[in-house]
Design a protein around this motif. Structure first.
Motif, PDB file in Angstrom:
ATOM      1  N   GLN A   8       0.782  -1.218  -0.102  1.00 51.76           N
ATOM      2  CA  GLN A   8       0.139   0.025  -0.019  1.00 51.76           C
ATOM      3  C   GLN A   8       0.873   1.108  -0.059  1.00 51.76           C
ATOM      4  O   GLN A   8       1.661   1.424   0.768  1.00 51.76           O
ATOM      5  CB  GLN A   8      -0.956  -0.105   1.254  1.00 51.76           C
ATOM      6  CG  GLN A   8      -2.215   0.984   1.167  1.00 51.76           C
ATOM      7  CD  GLN A   8      -2.875   1.113   2.356  1.00 51.76           C
ATOM      8  OE1 GLN A   8      -2.311   0.733   3.443  1.00 51.76           O
ATOM      9  NE2 GLN A   8      -4.073   1.742   2.313  1.00 51.76           N
ATOM     10  N   SER A  10      -0.040   4.514   0.831  1.00 55.46           N
ATOM     11  CA  SER A  10       0.090   5.041   2.144  1.00 55.46           C
ATOM     12  C   SER A  10      -1.195   4.576   2.847  1.00 55.46           C
ATOM     13  O   SER A  10      -2.166   4.123   2.173  1.00 55.46           O
ATOM     14  CB  SER A  10       0.002   6.583   1.984  1.00 55.46           C
ATOM     15  OG  SER A  10      -0.982   7.077   1.313  1.00 55.46           O
ATOM     16  N   GLY A  11      -1.323   4.621   3.969  1.00 56.35           N
ATOM     17  CA  GLY A  11      -2.554   4.191   4.775  1.00 56.35           C
ATOM     18  C   GLY A  11      -2.142   3.223   5.871  1.00 56.35           C
ATOM     19  O   GLY A  11      -0.991   3.167   6.303  1.00 56.35           O
ATOM     20  N   ARG A  12      -2.973   2.428   6.435  1.00 55.80           N
ATOM     21  CA  ARG A  12      -2.902   1.624   7.428  1.00 55.80           C
ATOM     22  C   ARG A  12      -2.010   0.361   7.378  1.00 55.80           C
ATOM     23  O   ARG A  12      -1.510  -0.189   8.350  1.00 55.80           O
ATOM     24  CB  ARG A  12      -4.225   0.981   7.955  1.00 55.80           C
ATOM     25  CG  ARG A  12      -5.197   2.090   8.532  1.00 55.80           C
ATOM     26  CD  ARG A  12      -6.671   1.443   8.799  1.00 55.80           C
ATOM     27  NE  ARG A  12      -7.789   2.339   8.915  1.00 55.80           N
ATOM     28  CZ  ARG A  12      -7.960   2.751   9.866  1.00 55.80           C
ATOM     29  NH1 ARG A  12      -7.552   2.558  11.207  1.00 55.80           N
ATOM     30  NH2 ARG A  12      -9.179   3.675  10.055  1.00 55.80           N
ATOM     31  N   ARG A  50      -2.470   1.711  -4.307  1.00 55.64           N
ATOM     32  CA  ARG A  50      -3.686   1.749  -3.645  1.00 55.64           C
ATOM     33  C   ARG A  50      -3.967   0.381  -3.220  1.00 55.64           C
ATOM     34  O   ARG A  50      -3.817  -0.591  -4.091  1.00 55.64           O
ATOM     35  CB  ARG A  50      -4.861   2.420  -4.312  1.00 55.64           C
ATOM     36  CG  ARG A  50      -4.779   3.907  -4.446  1.00 55.64           C
ATOM     37  CD  ARG A  50      -6.169   4.456  -4.736  1.00 55.64           C
ATOM     38  NE  ARG A  50      -6.990   3.953  -3.639  1.00 55.64           N
ATOM     39  CZ  ARG A  50      -8.426   3.776  -3.924  1.00 55.64           C
ATOM     40  NH1 ARG A  50      -9.032   4.326  -4.750  1.00 55.64           N
ATOM     41  NH2 ARG A  50      -9.123   3.601  -2.773  1.00 55.64           N
ATOM     42  N   ASP A  51      -4.363   0.136  -2.138  1.00 56.25           N
ATOM     43  CA  ASP A  51      -4.557  -1.228  -1.582  1.00 56.25           C
ATOM     44  C   ASP A  51      -5.643  -1.936  -2.532  1.00 56.25           C
ATOM     45  O   ASP A  51      -5.453  -3.169  -2.735  1.00 56.25           O
ATOM     46  CB  ASP A  51      -5.117  -1.610  -0.221  1.00 56.25           C
ATOM     47  CG  ASP A  51      -6.144  -0.939   0.329  1.00 56.25           C
ATOM     48  OD1 ASP A  51      -6.806  -0.084  -0.355  1.00 56.25           O
ATOM     49  OD2 ASP A  51      -6.790  -1.339   1.326  1.00 56.25           O
ATOM     50  N   ASP A  52      -6.678  -1.094  -2.871  1.00 60.99           N
ATOM     51  CA  ASP A  52      -7.857  -1.976  -3.657  1.00 60.99           C
ATOM     52  C   ASP A  52      -7.161  -2.340  -4.911  1.00 60.99           C
ATOM     53  O   ASP A  52      -7.564  -3.361  -5.752  1.00 60.99           O
ATOM     54  CB  ASP A  52      -8.757  -0.856  -3.945  1.00 60.99           C
ATOM     55  CG  ASP A  52      -9.072  -0.235  -2.815  1.00 60.99           C
ATOM     56  OD1 ASP A  52     -10.335  -0.106  -2.332  1.00 60.99           O
ATOM     57  OD2 ASP A  52      -8.412   0.670  -2.509  1.00 60.99           O
ATOM     58  N   GLY A  69      -5.044  -6.273   2.689  1.00 57.80           N
ATOM     59  CA  GLY A  69      -5.777  -6.826   3.731  1.00 57.80           C
ATOM     60  C   GLY A  69      -6.832  -8.094   2.969  1.00 57.80           C
ATOM     61  O   GLY A  69      -7.364  -8.068   1.787  1.00 57.80           O
ATOM     62  N   VAL A  72      -9.996  -7.080   1.328  1.00 56.32           N
ATOM     63  CA  VAL A  72      -9.704  -6.294   0.103  1.00 56.32           C
ATOM     64  C   VAL A  72      -9.538  -7.531  -0.927  1.00 56.32           C
ATOM     65  O   VAL A  72     -10.290  -7.722  -1.958  1.00 56.32           O
ATOM     66  CB  VAL A  72      -8.592  -5.471  -0.118  1.00 56.32           C
ATOM     67  CG1 VAL A  72      -8.290  -5.094  -1.488  1.00 56.32           C
ATOM     68  CG2 VAL A  72      -8.806  -4.124   0.597  1.00 56.32           C
ATOM     69  N   GLY A  89      -2.412  -5.457  10.586  1.00 61.14           N
ATOM     70  CA  GLY A  89      -3.661  -4.782   9.936  1.00 61.14           C
ATOM     71  C   GLY A  89      -5.011  -5.562  10.344  1.00 61.14           C
ATOM     72  O   GLY A  89      -5.912  -5.813   9.504  1.00 61.14           O
ATOM     73  N   ARG A  90      -5.100  -6.055  11.479  1.00 58.95           N
ATOM     74  CA  ARG A  90      -6.033  -6.838  12.028  1.00 58.95           C
ATOM     75  C   ARG A  90      -7.419  -5.910  12.290  1.00 58.95           C
ATOM     76  O   ARG A  90      -7.422  -4.842  12.612  1.00 58.95           O
ATOM     77  CB  ARG A  90      -5.801  -7.402  13.394  1.00 58.95           C
ATOM     78  CG  ARG A  90      -5.016  -8.765  13.138  1.00 58.95           C
ATOM     79  CD  ARG A  90      -4.976  -9.340  14.624  1.00 58.95           C
ATOM     80  NE  ARG A  90      -3.871 -10.247  14.851  1.00 58.95           N
ATOM     81  CZ  ARG A  90      -3.569 -11.385  14.470  1.00 58.95           C
ATOM     82  NH1 ARG A  90      -4.747 -12.004  13.818  1.00 58.95           N
ATOM     83  NH2 ARG A  90      -2.818 -12.248  14.518  1.00 58.95           N
ATOM     84  N   CYS A  91      -8.290  -6.412  11.603  1.00 56.69           N
ATOM     85  CA  CYS A  91      -9.676  -5.606  11.789  1.00 56.69           C
ATOM     86  C   CYS A  91     -11.098  -6.510  11.477  1.00 56.69           C
ATOM     87  O   CYS A  91     -10.806  -7.954  11.190  1.00 56.69           O
ATOM     88  CB  CYS A  91      -9.739  -4.464  10.717  1.00 56.69           C
ATOM     89  SG  CYS A  91      -9.641  -4.851   9.168  1.00 56.69           S
ATOM     90  N   VAL A 158     -13.815  -2.276  11.411  1.00 53.05           N
ATOM     91  CA  VAL A 158     -13.874  -1.797  12.732  1.00 53.05           C
ATOM     92  C   VAL A 158     -12.606  -2.320  13.336  1.00 53.05           C
ATOM     93  O   VAL A 158     -12.163  -3.383  13.027  1.00 53.05           O
ATOM     94  CB  VAL A 158     -15.166  -2.291  13.454  1.00 53.05           C
ATOM     95  CG1 VAL A 158     -15.142  -1.814  14.848  1.00 53.05           C
ATOM     96  CG2 VAL A 158     -16.386  -2.316  12.593  1.00 53.05           C
ATOM     97  N   SER A 159     -11.891  -1.551  13.738  1.00 53.17           N
ATOM     98  CA  SER A 159     -10.824  -2.421  14.887  1.00 53.17           C
ATOM     99  C   SER A 159     -11.261  -1.866  16.376  1.00 53.17           C
ATOM    100  O   SER A 159     -11.572  -2.759  17.277  1.00 53.17           O
ATOM    101  CB  SER A 159      -9.499  -1.825  14.258  1.00 53.17           C
ATOM    102  OG  SER A 159      -9.334  -0.215  14.335  1.00 53.17           O
ATOM    103  N   SER A 178     -10.351  -9.960   9.679  1.00 48.66           N
ATOM    104  CA  SER A 178      -9.163  -9.979   8.635  1.00 48.66           C
ATOM    105  C   SER A 178      -7.770  -9.391   9.220  1.00 48.66           C
ATOM    106  O   SER A 178      -7.914  -8.933  10.280  1.00 48.66           O
ATOM    107  CB  SER A 178      -9.785  -8.719   7.709  1.00 48.66           C
ATOM    108  OG  SER A 178      -8.833  -8.491   6.634  1.00 48.66           O
TER     109      SER A 178
END
Ligand code: ATP
Ligand code: ZN
Length: 284
Positions: A8, A10-12, A50-52, A69, A72, A89-91, A158-159, A178
């Motif tokens: 990714q 930038s981002g989580r 981008r992660d997507d 993730g 995704v 990246g747990r959520c 949600v985390s 995830s």
């Protein structure tokens, strides 16, 4: 002849993805907004995306592997190989409703409108559970949908749950747990597979090390067989005589999760001076 890995931009997931590569002993310079960067001591190139887009690029072979993730990957439904679960990246992908809504079970979603950025995962989940609901796809700020009358419920990541709370929502049901995954193209050439295997080997050595601790203790000689059976370590414990007659020092490796329960038993066997030390890398 390099292994191309998409992470990714930038981002989580960014920081921990870079950290994972670096902790494998691979030196990469700071990308500073660049699209890609090369490692200086391993035939590896990082692509920042981008992660997507990562599942698609990996399926197409533009990238040989990627970190993304699970949410995704499941949403994009691309055909790739999952090499490793990475533990960051747990959520949760969850259904959330208004705090005051009288939600008891999934059945309460019948005929309702649900806003989400994960229409595929949600559609499959609803179908499997026999729920007929209308899905409203939005790309961001899903959590405001109920407040502005766009939907009765949402399905979002949600985390901690604090974003839900500050929007007057509560988590009603978890539909997916995830974490970040290392994925790969399923038609890699031999040299790429080779490099990927080296990387996975390093990742696993780090994970084993994280889950284990090096343990040292002093014990009376007559208790050594019992103690050695409790903490057999990788092959068998190291036993060294202490200067004090009748005593030895025993060194071994223990599973982090079992440490406290084992410690009780060790003390009952007369173990003293127990030291527990983190392990950096572990190769069996
Ligand atoms: P991009 O610009 O790359 O599309 P994004 O905004 O879609 O970024 P992020 O919010 O950075 O994505 O989240 C990336 C991934 O991090 C998620 O897909 C998910 O796997 C993971 N993640 C972990 N915790 C959370 C969380 N609390 N909320 C959202 N994503 C989370
Ligand atoms: Zn995204």
């Amino acid at each position: 002849m390099k292994l191309k890995i998409a992470i990714q931009k930038s981002g989580r997931l960014y920081d921990e993805s870079v950290e994972l590569i670096r902790s494998c002993g691979i030196q990469i310079s700071n990308p500073n907004g660049r699209l890609k960067t090369e490692a200086s001591n391993f035939p590896l190139e990082l692509l920042f995306l981008r992660d997507d887009d990562i599942p698609q690029y990996v399926e197409d072979g533009v990238a040989d592997a990627g970190i993304v993730g699970e949410n995704v990957l499941l949403e994009k439904q691309k055909s790739v190989v999952i090499c490793n679960r990475l533990g960051f990246g747990r959520c949760r992908l969850s259904i959330a409703v208004n705090k005051s809504a009288a939600y008891k079970s999934l059945d309460d979603l019948q005929g309702k409108k649900i806003a989400t950025s994960y229409p595929m995962v949600l559609t499959n989940f609803l179908r499997e559970n026999g729920i007929d609901a209308e899905i409203h796809e939005i790309s961001g700020s899903v959590e405001i949908a109920p407040g502005i009358g766009l939907a009765d419920a949402i399905c979002d990541l949600v985390s901690t749950g604090s974003t839900l709370l500050s929007n007057g929502l509560r988590e009603a049901d978890v539909i997916l747990r995830s974490e970040a995954l290392l994925i790969a193209n399923n038609q890699l050439q031999d040299f790429q597979n080779n490099l990927l295997r080296q990387l996975i080997f390093r990742i696993e050595a780090l994970r084993k090390a994280r889950n284990n601790k090096y343990i040292l203790l002093n014990a009376p000689n007559e208790q050594l067989p019992r103690i050695a059976a409790m903490i057999p370590g990788m092959k068998s414990p190291t036993i060294l005589p202490l200067a004090q007659p009748g005593w030895s020092s025993l060194h071994s490796v223990v599973d982090e999760n079992e440490f406290w329960s084992i410690t009780e038993n060790l003390k009952q066997c007369g173990a003293q001076g127990i030291l527990v030390i983190p392990i950096e890398k572990m190769i069996l």
